[in-house]
Write an enzyme that holds these catalytic residues in place. Structure first.
Site, PDB file in Angstrom:
ATOM      1  N   TYR A  68      -1.365  -1.050  10.441  1.00  0.00           N
ATOM      2  CA  TYR A  68      -1.428  -1.283   8.990  1.00  0.00           C
ATOM      3  C   TYR A  68      -0.234  -0.651   8.279  1.00  0.00           C
ATOM      4  O   TYR A  68       0.453  -1.306   7.484  1.00  0.00           O
ATOM      5  CB  TYR A  68      -2.730  -0.727   8.431  1.00  0.00           C
TER       6      TYR A  68
ATOM      7  N   SER B 117       0.856  -1.187   0.000  1.00  0.00           N
ATOM      8  CA  SER B 117       0.000   0.000   0.000  1.00  0.00           C
ATOM      9  C   SER B 117       0.885   1.228   0.000  1.00  0.00           C
ATOM     10  O   SER B 117       2.012   1.202   0.525  1.00  0.00           O
ATOM     11  CB  SER B 117      -0.901   0.023   1.238  1.00  0.00           C
TER      12      SER B 117
ATOM     13  N   LYS C 129       2.912  -2.709   6.325  1.00  0.00           N
ATOM     14  CA  LYS C 129       3.158  -2.615   4.881  1.00  0.00           C
ATOM     15  C   LYS C 129       4.559  -2.077   4.600  1.00  0.00           C
ATOM     16  O   LYS C 129       5.207  -2.488   3.626  1.00  0.00           O
ATOM     17  CB  LYS C 129       2.097  -1.733   4.228  1.00  0.00           C
TER      18      LYS C 129
END
Length: 256
Positions: free
Chosen positions: A179, A156, A183
């Site tokens: 998150y 991402s 990533k």
């Protein structure tokens, strides 16, 4: 930037994780439409079977695989199943992922990084970081039997340290520690293993599919899953001159 791609995947075997919904389904559809035998990996075997059946109804080749990427026994069973049925693996798309920091990708995390909950961080890293590492390591012998193995790590733009530290970036205000950092770590793994394998036929890249209208992305997202699958499939089908060890959205190389 991406180099040439291979349109026909006849004779190729592809495993897509997290393939029972959203982006994973669309990636599977596209790879199957190009002729690959797609192994639909998902925690829920019934849902994986439903997707595989749809792909076969569309004229593609597909099979279902119960695969919770966080479970060692599922990962080892996946190796045995692919080895027995195909003897090799040509494409691995590490797509399975979770977002626990906020309700969806368009909502800032209600807790700042200094307040992030330990169980949210640990669970996020198990799925988004450790699982793709351990699965890739385990399946590497099968990938090495392919003439042109490709690994795509679905990352991402929120894993870009450049964007996370830029107040002008659209992802700057979100501050979802679990998150975003998972990533970023996945991106680091992509670089390190790609450099280890540079000079071999294996190409490994991280991709940003875009902000997608999925359960994770949310209704305000700007792209469809059909659009989002384009980048994943592009780097899963790279030709011999394509890059390795990069971070891409379509033809654009993204900053780490």
């Amino acid at each position: 930037m991406a180099g040439n791609t291979t349109d026909s995947l006849i004779g190729k075997v592809a495993l897509v994780t997290g393939a029972a919904r959203g982006l994973g389904v669309e990636i599977s559809r596209d790879l199957a439409a190009r002729g690959a035998h797609v192994i639909v990996g998902a925690r829920d075997h019934r849902k994986a079977e439903d997707v595989a059946a749809e792909l076969r109804e569309r004229g593609g080749a597909a099979s279902a695989l119960k695969l919770d990427v966080t479970h060692e026994e599922d990962r080892r069973a996946a190796y045995a199943s692919i080895d027995n049925a195909h003897g090799k693996l040509d494409i691995l798309v590490n797509n399975a992922g979770i977002l626990l920091d906020s309700p969806d990708g368009g909502t800032p995390a209600p807790r700042q990084p200094s307040e992030a909950l330990p169980h949210v961080l640990r669970e996020t890293f198990e799925v988004n970081f450790f699982a793709p590492i351990f699965l890739t390591q385990l399946l590497l012998p099968l990938l090495k039997r392919s003439d042109a193995p490709r690994v795509v790590n679905v990352s991402s733009i929120r894993g870009s340290l450049t964007h996370l530290s830029d107040p002008a970036s659209p992802v700057y205000p979100v501050r979802a520690l679990g998150y975003d950092s998972s990533k970023a770590a996945l991106n680091a793994f992509t670089v390190l293993i790609a450099e280890e394998l540079r000079g071999t036929p294996i190409k490994i890249n991280a991709i940003h599919p875009g902000w997608l209208r999925t359960g994770m992305g949310g209704e305000r997202a700007t792209m469809s899953v059909e659009d989002g699958a384009r980048t994943a499939v592009q780097y899963a089908t790279l030709g011999e001159e394509g890059p390795t060890g990069g971070f891409f959205f379509l033809d654009e190389r993204l900053p780490w």
